[in-house]
Design a protein around this motif. Structure first.
Motif, short mmCIF file in Angstrom:
data_model
loop_
_atom_site.label_atom_id
_atom_site.label_comp_id
_atom_site.label_asym_id
_atom_site.label_seq_id
_atom_site.Cartn_x
_atom_site.Cartn_y
_atom_site.Cartn_z
N ASN A 40 1.10 3.57 3.05
CA ASN A 40 1.80 3.22 4.30
C ASN A 40 3.12 3.97 4.38
O ASN A 40 3.72 4.31 3.35
CB ASN A 40 2.05 1.71 4.36
N SER A 41 3.60 4.18 5.60
CA SER A 41 4.85 4.94 5.75
C SER A 41 6.08 4.08 5.53
O SER A 41 7.16 4.58 5.26
CB SER A 41 4.91 5.59 7.14
N ASP A 60 0.86 -1.18 0.00
CA ASP A 60 0.00 0.00 0.00
C ASP A 60 0.90 1.23 0.00
O ASP A 60 1.63 1.47 0.97
CB ASP A 60 -0.90 -0.02 1.24
#
Length: 276
Positions: A206-207, A203
């Motif tokens: 996301n970080s 994704d």
């Protein structure tokens, strides 16, 4: 009073969930398409309304199968082999130059938002045509997508006649196996090309991304259309952090960026280079 089943009002809770829980904002025509496709899937599973699906599936388990279904239905891209072909010419030029400079070092390429695999396989085919075998063995291609459904198709590497419409006869002969018997009319990418690509479920919101931070080239084409302006800037910043110095970021030709992060400089309308 409950909204009428399958109405715009009934669909409202899904729109809010998409935006707040998954971070996807769709244009009106895409939202209409999602509404129709989701209704068909839910009716097949015995649901009587969007609200019932939201209350019984999404609300109790925001990370479960219902959320993955929404992702799979809302992020299906129209993709094709060798789409925006000038980008593949550019890729060949850059990879060839890097292999001349450092013939023993791996060259890493990432298709971020690879959908059903046509983009990373096109990269692999273009490079297989242009590079000697010892050069090709130094190339690593990564493909990632948010949709598990699309990644299954990509990993299977089997396509229909319609999927390969734009592929030249010479490439079809060299890079595809023609299906026989029950598989007639299907085309499977040859192992030589399949083996060059590794797929990851990822994704981009996301970080932390479980991929290398030293890519030579990242293609992230027609992905940011699902992002708000602020999210798009955060995406560009993070993508540039996964590029090596002097690496390249390739966006879609039709994407409008609010601004370019300081560590990138514009090379052409859709191609950016990270400062060395």
């Amino acid at each position: 009073m409950d909204p009428e089943p399958w109405s715009e009002k009934d669909f409202g809770s899904i729109v809010v969930f998409l935006r707040n829980q998954i971070g996807i904002s769709l244009e009106l025509h895409r939202m209409g398409l999602l509404q129709a496709r989701l209704r068909s899937r839910l009716q097949g599973k015995g649901f009587g309304s969007f609200a019932q699906f939201h209350d019984q599936v999404l609300k109790p388990d925001p990370t479960g199968w219902g959320t993955q279904l929404l992702i799979d239905l809302s992020t299906v891209n129209h993709t094709s082999f060798f789409r925006e072909p000038a980008h593949f010419t550019f890729l060949i030029e850059q990879v060839s130059a890097w292999l001349k400079e450092a013939p023993t070092s791996p060259v890493r390429i990432w298709s971020a938002g690879c959908s059903s695999g046509q983009e990373p396989y096109s990269m692999a085919m273009a490079l297989a045509e242009a590079l000697p075998h010892h050069g090709l063995s130094k190339v690593e291609i990564w493909g990632s997508d948010l949709s598990l459904e699309m990644l299954k198709v990509a990993a299977g590497a089997i396509y229909t006649t319609r999927d390969v419409q734009g592929v030249s006869p010479a490439r079809l002969r060299r890079f595809f196996l023609l299906g026989r018997g029950p598989r007639e009319g299907s085309f499977r990418i040859v192992p030589e090309i399949r083996d060059l690509v590794k797929f990851r479920h990822l994704d981009l919101r996301n970080s932390i991304w479980p991929v290398p931070t030293d890519f030579h080239v990242v293609f992230c084409r027609n992905v940011s259309i699902y992002f708000s302006d602020d999210e798009r800037l955060a995406l560009l910043d993070r993508l540039s952090q996964h590029l090596r110095p002097n690496g390249w970021l390739v966006m879609g030709n039709g994407e409008i960026l609010p601004y370019v992060p300081s560590m990138l400089r514009k090379h052409s309308p859709s191609i950016f280079q990270k400062e060395g």
